[in-house]
Write a protein that holds these residues in place. Structure first.
Motif, PDB file in Angstrom:
ATOM      1  N   ASP A   1       1.113  53.721  84.729  1.00 24.53           N
ATOM      2  CA  ASP A   1       0.854  52.357  84.831  1.00 24.53           C
ATOM      3  C   ASP A   1      -0.220  51.687  85.532  1.00 24.53           C
ATOM      4  O   ASP A   1      -1.101  52.602  85.859  1.00 24.53           O
ATOM      5  CB  ASP A   1       2.305  51.915  85.660  1.00 24.53           C
ATOM      6  N   ASP A   2      -0.518  50.564  85.587  1.00 21.32           N
ATOM      7  CA  ASP A   2      -1.672  49.868  86.041  1.00 21.32           C
ATOM      8  C   ASP A   2      -1.834  50.239  87.749  1.00 21.32           C
ATOM      9  O   ASP A   2      -3.088  50.333  88.126  1.00 21.32           O
ATOM     10  CB  ASP A   2      -1.579  48.424  86.265  1.00 21.32           C
ATOM     11  N   ALA A   3      -0.739  50.663  88.360  1.00 17.16           N
ATOM     12  CA  ALA A   3      -0.865  51.295  89.572  1.00 17.16           C
ATOM     13  C   ALA A   3      -1.169  52.580  89.644  1.00 17.16           C
ATOM     14  O   ALA A   3      -1.518  53.304  90.994  1.00 17.16           O
ATOM     15  CB  ALA A   3       0.349  50.914  90.711  1.00 17.16           C
ATOM     16  N   GLY A   4      -1.412  53.361  88.521  1.00 14.53           N
ATOM     17  CA  GLY A   4      -1.657  54.801  88.500  1.00 14.53           C
ATOM     18  C   GLY A   4      -0.609  55.811  88.929  1.00 14.53           C
ATOM     19  O   GLY A   4      -0.745  56.798  89.013  1.00 14.53           O
ATOM     20  N   LYS A   5       0.729  55.280  88.677  1.00 13.85           N
ATOM     21  CA  LYS A   5       1.893  55.864  88.697  1.00 13.85           C
ATOM     22  C   LYS A   5       2.380  56.540  87.291  1.00 13.85           C
ATOM     23  O   LYS A   5       2.290  55.820  86.523  1.00 13.85           O
ATOM     24  CB  LYS A   5       2.984  55.054  89.374  1.00 13.85           C
ATOM     25  N   PRO A   6       2.508  57.879  87.231  1.00 14.73           N
ATOM     26  CA  PRO A   6       2.785  58.359  86.077  1.00 14.73           C
ATOM     27  C   PRO A   6       4.353  57.798  85.336  1.00 14.73           C
ATOM     28  O   PRO A   6       5.273  57.853  86.082  1.00 14.73           O
ATOM     29  CB  PRO A   6       2.933  59.934  86.228  1.00 14.73           C
ATOM     30  N   GLU A   7       4.155  57.522  84.218  1.00 11.61           N
ATOM     31  CA  GLU A   7       5.463  56.913  83.664  1.00 11.61           C
ATOM     32  C   GLU A   7       6.245  57.587  82.444  1.00 11.61           C
ATOM     33  O   GLU A   7       7.130  57.659  82.464  1.00 11.61           O
ATOM     34  CB  GLU A   7       5.017  55.559  83.009  1.00 11.61           C
ATOM     35  N   THR A   8       5.347  58.352  81.689  1.00 15.98           N
ATOM     36  CA  THR A   8       5.810  59.155  80.452  1.00 15.98           C
ATOM     37  C   THR A   8       4.989  60.514  80.577  1.00 15.98           C
ATOM     38  O   THR A   8       3.963  60.434  80.830  1.00 15.98           O
ATOM     39  CB  THR A   8       5.990  58.467  79.235  1.00 15.98           C
ATOM     40  N   ALA A   9       5.669  61.446  79.995  1.00 20.47           N
ATOM     41  CA  ALA A   9       4.818  62.751  79.754  1.00 20.47           C
ATOM     42  C   ALA A   9       5.294  63.421  78.375  1.00 20.47           C
ATOM     43  O   ALA A   9       6.189  62.960  77.710  1.00 20.47           O
ATOM     44  CB  ALA A   9       5.632  63.862  80.695  1.00 20.47           C
ATOM     45  N   VAL A  10       4.352  63.863  77.673  1.00 23.75           N
ATOM     46  CA  VAL A  10       4.408  64.598  76.399  1.00 23.75           C
ATOM     47  C   VAL A  10       3.788  66.074  76.537  1.00 23.75           C
ATOM     48  O   VAL A  10       3.089  66.290  77.474  1.00 23.75           O
ATOM     49  CB  VAL A  10       3.660  63.945  75.205  1.00 23.75           C
ATOM     50  N   ALA A  11       4.362  67.026  75.642  1.00 22.47           N
ATOM     51  CA  ALA A  11       3.658  68.460  75.772  1.00 22.47           C
ATOM     52  C   ALA A  11       2.607  68.595  74.606  1.00 22.47           C
ATOM     53  O   ALA A  11       2.926  67.878  73.385  1.00 22.47           O
ATOM     54  CB  ALA A  11       4.882  69.119  75.516  1.00 22.47           C
ATOM     55  N   ILE A  12       1.905  69.568  74.806  1.00 25.23           N
ATOM     56  CA  ILE A  12       0.902  70.020  73.632  1.00 25.23           C
ATOM     57  C   ILE A  12       0.877  71.358  73.843  1.00 25.23           C
ATOM     58  O   ILE A  12       1.492  72.165  74.743  1.00 25.23           O
ATOM     59  CB  ILE A  12      -0.359  69.382  73.794  1.00 25.23           C
ATOM     60  N   ASP A  13       0.365  72.124  72.795  1.00 24.06           N
ATOM     61  CA  ASP A  13       0.113  73.498  72.502  1.00 24.06           C
ATOM     62  C   ASP A  13       1.515  74.475  72.629  1.00 24.06           C
ATOM     63  O   ASP A  13       2.032  74.659  73.526  1.00 24.06           O
ATOM     64  CB  ASP A  13      -0.554  73.958  73.890  1.00 24.06           C
ATOM     65  N   PHE A  14       1.828  74.639  71.426  1.00 24.64           N
ATOM     66  CA  PHE A  14       3.183  75.367  71.258  1.00 24.64           C
ATOM     67  C   PHE A  14       3.062  76.933  70.473  1.00 24.64           C
ATOM     68  O   PHE A  14       3.701  77.210  69.658  1.00 24.64           O
ATOM     69  CB  PHE A  14       4.193  74.419  70.145  1.00 24.64           C
ATOM     70  N   GLN A  15       1.763  77.415  70.747  1.00 24.58           N
ATOM     71  CA  GLN A  15       1.579  78.708  70.219  1.00 24.58           C
ATOM     72  C   GLN A  15       2.515  79.814  70.652  1.00 24.58           C
ATOM     73  O   GLN A  15       2.927  80.775  69.879  1.00 24.58           O
ATOM     74  CB  GLN A  15       0.248  79.325  70.580  1.00 24.58           C
ATOM     75  N   PHE A  16       3.023  79.581  71.642  1.00 18.85           N
ATOM     76  CA  PHE A  16       4.188  80.767  72.434  1.00 18.85           C
ATOM     77  C   PHE A  16       5.563  80.361  72.479  1.00 18.85           C
ATOM     78  O   PHE A  16       6.167  80.918  73.029  1.00 18.85           O
ATOM     79  CB  PHE A  16       3.612  80.890  73.775  1.00 18.85           C
ATOM     80  N   SER A  17       5.918  79.297  71.700  1.00 18.57           N
ATOM     81  CA  SER A  17       7.184  78.694  71.611  1.00 18.57           C
ATOM     82  C   SER A  17       8.220  79.810  71.051  1.00 18.57           C
ATOM     83  O   SER A  17       7.878  80.358  70.187  1.00 18.57           O
ATOM     84  CB  SER A  17       7.499  77.484  70.793  1.00 18.57           C
ATOM     85  N   ASN A  18       9.189  80.166  72.085  1.00 17.54           N
ATOM     86  CA  ASN A  18      10.221  81.027  71.234  1.00 17.54           C
ATOM     87  C   ASN A  18      11.646  80.741  72.035  1.00 17.54           C
ATOM     88  O   ASN A  18      11.851  79.821  72.900  1.00 17.54           O
ATOM     89  CB  ASN A  18       9.578  82.532  72.014  1.00 17.54           C
ATOM     90  N   TYR A  19      12.580  81.432  71.364  1.00 20.43           N
ATOM     91  CA  TYR A  19      14.080  80.942  71.458  1.00 20.43           C
ATOM     92  C   TYR A  19      14.439  81.854  72.583  1.00 20.43           C
ATOM     93  O   TYR A  19      14.675  83.053  72.210  1.00 20.43           O
ATOM     94  CB  TYR A  19      14.860  80.900  70.166  1.00 20.43           C
ATOM     95  N   THR A  20      14.814  81.617  73.703  1.00 23.53           N
ATOM     96  CA  THR A  20      15.444  82.323  74.733  1.00 23.53           C
ATOM     97  C   THR A  20      16.211  81.544  75.840  1.00 23.53           C
ATOM     98  O   THR A  20      16.487  80.369  75.499  1.00 23.53           O
ATOM     99  CB  THR A  20      14.413  83.314  75.475  1.00 23.53           C
ATOM    100  N   SER A  21      16.312  81.889  77.179  1.00 24.12           N
ATOM    101  CA  SER A  21      16.916  81.007  78.253  1.00 24.12           C
ATOM    102  C   SER A  21      15.684  79.964  78.509  1.00 24.12           C
ATOM    103  O   SER A  21      14.652  80.237  78.692  1.00 24.12           O
ATOM    104  CB  SER A  21      17.104  81.988  79.403  1.00 24.12           C
ATOM    105  N   PRO A  22      16.299  78.817  78.554  1.00 27.64           N
ATOM    106  CA  PRO A  22      15.293  77.856  79.351  1.00 27.64           C
ATOM    107  C   PRO A  22      14.801  77.990  80.683  1.00 27.64           C
ATOM    108  O   PRO A  22      13.952  77.606  81.041  1.00 27.64           O
ATOM    109  CB  PRO A  22      16.211  76.629  79.285  1.00 27.64           C
ATOM    110  N   ALA A  23      15.583  79.245  81.359  1.00 29.58           N
ATOM    111  CA  ALA A  23      15.063  79.434  82.677  1.00 29.58           C
ATOM    112  C   ALA A  23      13.672  79.967  82.570  1.00 29.58           C
ATOM    113  O   ALA A  23      12.779  79.886  83.492  1.00 29.58           O
ATOM    114  CB  ALA A  23      16.102  80.301  83.341  1.00 29.58           C
ATOM    115  N   ILE A  24      13.321  80.579  81.537  1.00 29.26           N
ATOM    116  CA  ILE A  24      12.079  81.261  81.556  1.00 29.26           C
ATOM    117  C   ILE A  24      10.815  80.163  81.663  1.00 29.26           C
ATOM    118  O   ILE A  24      10.024  80.087  82.198  1.00 29.26           O
ATOM    119  CB  ILE A  24      11.938  82.055  80.127  1.00 29.26           C
ATOM    120  N   ASP A  25      10.969  78.811  80.659  1.00 26.13           N
ATOM    121  CA  ASP A  25      10.240  77.873  80.803  1.00 26.13           C
ATOM    122  C   ASP A  25      10.278  77.269  82.269  1.00 26.13           C
ATOM    123  O   ASP A  25       9.122  77.017  82.779  1.00 26.13           O
ATOM    124  CB  ASP A  25      10.740  76.764  79.883  1.00 26.13           C
TER     125      ASP A  25
END
Length: 406
Positions: free
Chosen positions: A261-285
């Motif tokens: 935002d205008d005060a420099g506070k983070p408002e939203t996040a997005v992800a990039i780079d999915f070369q290593f995406s895999n199906y397992t426990s979310p605890a790994i992430d």
């Protein structure tokens, strides 16, 4: 430089399809590198500048990111091809991420997950993606790492991503092809054995140069060295009662972008780079993200962060009308704790992630090979008070929880 094949004639039909405008005309394309030397080991990133005229006559000036596979002759290429990282990421952008976006939108869950793909071209192992900088998304400082506000936004994003992937697997299991069940520690694969055993050798060399750390942990770590790939394979395994999601697979500071935002506070996040995406426990992430990307005072809040993530995941799944098995918080905590060895494996990358010195390499193998350049680079990235402090903190936690005992 523009790839020779990336011409007006190539791009125009791609943009016409993406913009749903059959009259669109590309007027001009030019390019600049999107990352500096040593910032991206897995591929070649180029920012292209495109002027085009819409069917209604309005001229647009846009930028896009062109992401190409690294050249087959670079040292790390064989590893990346063995693990199918390029096809995996192209599948993510062409099939999985658009479907996950659709599922979230149908459930009324707002916000971007990542950049849209303008085109995915398997002949050239290339993707043309939205330039998130146009939406004022930027990276946080990888050296300073993330404080609490950035961390919470990232956990909300991961919860949304993981939740959408659970529904995706229920409704479109055919999209999760074999590459999504391949990971760094997959038995029968060889490339990352050299990477992780080399990283661990460099880590041991660092430990042996720190008398107190060597005295407290040296012997246990030496014994672990030959076992890390098997332990890694075990922590990626999931039982029927375990929560299973598509993981980002490489969730650290530089692969998350934030809007402010205008005060420099983070408002939203997005992800990039999915070369290593895999199906397992979310605890790994979670272990990977917590270890590589959080400031120490935020890491100290781990127990509350797990609660926040769990509640966000549960809330997203409820909105998505999920009817399957979902663990109690106590069960999820056990699933997280049983994979804590992932924090040690993730920590092997931390010295290069937070390195801010003058030693630069564009060769991924310098992180783990005992060549003259490799040993010099490894020494440089470990030579830091922050590395000593974070290593001391992590090993004390792992020792306390019995993780270092074979």
């Amino acid at each position: 430089m523009l790839p020779t094949w990336l011409t007006v004639e190539y791009l125009e039909p791609k943009l016409r399809a993406y913009c749903k405008d059959d009259q669109l005309k590309v007027l001009k394309i030019w390019a600049k590198p999107a990352t500096g030397k040593g910032q991206n080991y897995v591929g070649i990133m180029t920012r292209i500048y495109v002027d085009y005229q819409q069917g209604d006559g309005i001229v647009q000036k846009k930028t896009y990111i062109v992401k190409q596979a690294c050249s087959p002759d670079v040292p790390q290429a064989a590893v990346f091809f063995e693990y199918d990282v390029y096809n995996r990421e192209m599948d993510m952008y062409e099939f999985l991420l658009p479907k996950m976006k659709e599922l979230l939108q149908e459930a009324g869950i707002s916000g971007k997950l990542t950049a849209d793909a303008i085109a995915v071209d398997r002949e050239y192992s290339t993707m043309i993606l939205e330039d998130l900088a146009e939406y004022k998304y930027i990276n946080a400082d990888r050296v300073k790492q993330l404080e609490l506000a950035h961390t919470k936004l990232t956990l909300d994003l991961l919860a949304k991503f993981h939740a959408a992937s659970i529904i995706l697997k229920q409704r479109h299991p055919e999209l999760l092809t074999q590459c999504f069940f391949t990971h760094f520690f997959s038995r029968g694969k060889r490339g990352y054995t050299e990477v992780f055993t080399g990283l661990f050798r460099a880590f041991l060399s660092f430990i042996n140069g720190q008398p107190e750390l060597k005295k407290s942990y040296g012997q246990k770590l030496e014994k672990l060295h030959s076992q890390i790939m098997e332990i890694g394979a075990k922590i990626f395994e999931v039982g029927e009662q375990d929560l299973q999601t598509l993981n980002h697979g490489d969730c650290w500071t530089t692969n998350i972008m934030f809007q402010y935002d205008d005060a420099g506070k983070p408002e939203t996040a997005v992800a990039i780079d999915f070369q290593f995406s895999n199906y397992t426990s979310p605890a790994i992430d979670l272990h990977y993200f917590f270890t590589t990307s959080l400031r120490e005072e935020v890491q100290d809040l781990e127990s509350q962060l797990i609660v926040d993530y769990y509640n966000a995941l549960k809330a997203s799944l409820e909105k998505l009308s999920y009817k399957g098995i979902f663990p109690s918080f106590k069960e999820f905590q056990q699933q997280f704790d049983s994979r804590r060895f992932m924090s040690l494996l993730s920590h092997l990358f931390k010295p290069v992630i937070i390195y801010n010195g003058s030693e630069v390499t564009s060769d991924f193998s310098s992180l783990y090979k005992d060549t003259e350049e490799g040993l010099r680079f490894q020494k440089a990235i470990h030579d830091s008070e922050l590395v000593i402090r974070s290593t001391t903190r992590l090993l004390a936690i792992l020792e306390d929880k019995g993780v270092l005992d074979l």
